[in-house]
Design an enzyme around this catalytic site. Structure first.
Site, short mmCIF file in Angstrom:
data_model
loop_
_atom_site.label_atom_id
_atom_site.label_comp_id
_atom_site.label_asym_id
_atom_site.label_seq_id
_atom_site.Cartn_x
_atom_site.Cartn_y
_atom_site.Cartn_z
N GLY A 138 -52.95 -33.75 -9.95
CA GLY A 138 -54.16 -33.09 -9.49
C GLY A 138 -54.38 -31.72 -10.09
CB THR A 139 -52.09 -28.88 -10.80
OG1 THR A 139 -51.70 -28.66 -9.45
CG2 THR A 139 -52.18 -27.53 -11.51
CG ASN A 143 -54.73 -28.34 0.62
OD1 ASN A 143 -55.80 -27.80 0.39
ND2 ASN A 143 -53.58 -27.69 0.54
CD GLN A 147 -54.09 -33.94 1.50
OE1 GLN A 147 -53.51 -34.92 1.95
NE2 GLN A 147 -53.48 -33.02 0.75
CB SER A 187 -52.79 -36.15 -7.21
OG SER A 187 -51.43 -36.15 -7.57
CG HIS A 220 -47.90 -36.58 -5.36
ND1 HIS A 220 -47.42 -35.80 -4.34
CD2 HIS A 220 -48.75 -35.80 -6.06
CE1 HIS A 220 -47.94 -34.59 -4.43
NE2 HIS A 220 -48.75 -34.56 -5.45
CB THR A 278 -46.90 -40.59 -25.22
OG1 THR A 278 -46.74 -40.36 -26.63
CG2 THR A 278 -46.59 -42.04 -24.90
CB CYS A 330 -42.39 -21.38 1.13
SG CYS A 330 -40.77 -20.73 1.59
#
Length: 386
Positions: free
Chosen positions: A71-72, A151, A179, A199, A201, A237, A325
């Site tokens: 996503g980034t 998110n 999200q 994304s 994941h 690739t 964090c």
């Protein structure tokens, strides 16, 4: 009780069917999809079929998708790629104060390069006003980038209305749907966006793969050079196995979306009811109608989020502050600051529970009871100190 993972908005476990779909592309179909021999052709066929599957399910053309590392990168490619390519039309960009840092930091970098960025505010539910976007628009605005669903607090933005607002303006609309995708219905043939980031994941797919939807006719300056992959828009690739897994995860997410929505709304209600029953002081964060079903963000007055997260972890409950964090300390959530102000006690006591694969009603009921016990103890301690 076994540890319970309630941080699916951060990342999600890979679905067993996704793993099975990926394995052949690690073991047998390992060729480089740019190679012309049969090993390469089989890998290329897998990538093309995966792209076609995602395009069909999102109701768009396969040529409009660029696979990325996540996503980034998708957000960065949309923002930098469009800004650099179209700077001759203007140098003004509009975003919001509650975006993911992949968007906020990209916009801040563009400011260092001479672009002007307007960060529109949100109300106490975390929602952007269409009128605020309208007032922020200028003749030299070239890009509006607003997330689909937040998110941290789950608030859904009025993307369709903002897209309609831009129909007669030169600015294009990019939305970070990382999200929201898989949680709510997204059909690109009806959604007035020009670019959209996703994304894998977050939807029980593998880490390290995402995509950027780029509507036909939108031109971007590439961010990577060195090859002609992804129609010369993203060199390198392709991550073949991850792309195969991504497509499988999309299939599963869309097939059982309504069932999951119902379950997750029920889980949110379980937490809400348990807190009320136990007499816990709490405030729900986010919009209560326009919201993603799997995110339950709540602040507990009198409780510091660091202490709460540590106690939850000791009890076997994985949750999140939804904020960064750094060096062992949790920074105030920029989303909650935008919603409530930096001086609000709600900013330093907000916790995000997010649901997904593997969670059950029984798990959630137990977690809600344990959380209520921990919060009451911490609130009583704070009251005693005062």
């Amino acid at each position: 009780m076994e540890p319970i993972y309630l941080d699916h908005a951060a990342t999600s476990p890979v679905h067993p069917e996704v793993i099975q779909a990926m394995l052949p592309y690690y073991e047998e179909q390992f060729g480089n999809p740019s190679s012309i021999h049969q090993f390469g052709r089989r890998a290329r066929q897998g990538v093309d079929e995966a792209r076609g599957t995602i395009a069909r399910l999102l109701q768009a053309d396969p040529s409009e998708f660029i696979f990325t590392s996540g996503g980034t990168e998708a957000d960065n490619l949309a923002i930098f790629g469009y800004a650099y390519q179209h700077r001759g039309k203007g140098n003004h960009i509009i975003t919001s104060q509650v975006e993911h840092h992949a968007v906020l930091h990209a916009c801040q970098e563009l400011e260092h390069q001479g672009f002007e960025v307007t960060y529109v505010p949100v109300d106490q539910t975390g929602r952007v006003s269409v009128e605020d976007v309208r007032q922020a628009l200028r003749d030299d605005t070239i890009l509006v980038t607003l997330m689909y669903g937040n998110n941290e607090v789950g608030t859904i933005q009025p993307i369709a209305e903002i897209g309609a607002l831009l129909q007669d303006h030169q600015a294009v609309l990019h939305t970070d749907a990382v999200q929201a995708f898989g949680a709510i219905s997204i059909e690109l043939d009806h959604l007035p966006v020009d670019m959209l980031s996703v994304s894998a994941h977050k939807i029980n797919g593998p880490k390290g793969v995402g995509l950027l939807y780029v509507r036909d006719g939108i031109v971007l300056k590439p961010a990577l050079y060195g090859g002609e992959q992804e129609r010369k828009k993203r060199a390198g690739t392709e991550n073949v196995a991850a792309i195969i897994g991504f497509a499988k995860a999309v299939e599963i997410a869309i097939a059982n979306r309504e069932e999951r929505q119902k379950a997750y709304f029920d889980y949110c209600q379980t937490f809400f009811d348990q807190f009320q029953q136990e007499g816990v002081q709490f405030v729900m964060n986010g919009h209560q109608t326009w919201r993603l079903p799997h995110i339950f963000n709540v602040s507990f007055p009198g409780v510091h989020v660091e202490a709460l997260l540590v106690n939850l972890d000791l009890a076997g409950i994985a949750a999140s502050s939804g904020s960064a964090c750094t060096a062992g300390s949790i920074e105030p959530s920029h989303v909650l600051v935008a919603m409530h102000g930096s001086d609000s006690e709600l900013v330093t006591s907000g916790v995000r529970f997010s649901f997904g694969l593997g969670n059950t009603k029984e798990h959630v009921q137990w977690a809600a009871k344990e959380t209520a016990k921990i919060v009451k103890r911490l609130q009583d301690q704070e009251a005693f100190i005062r």
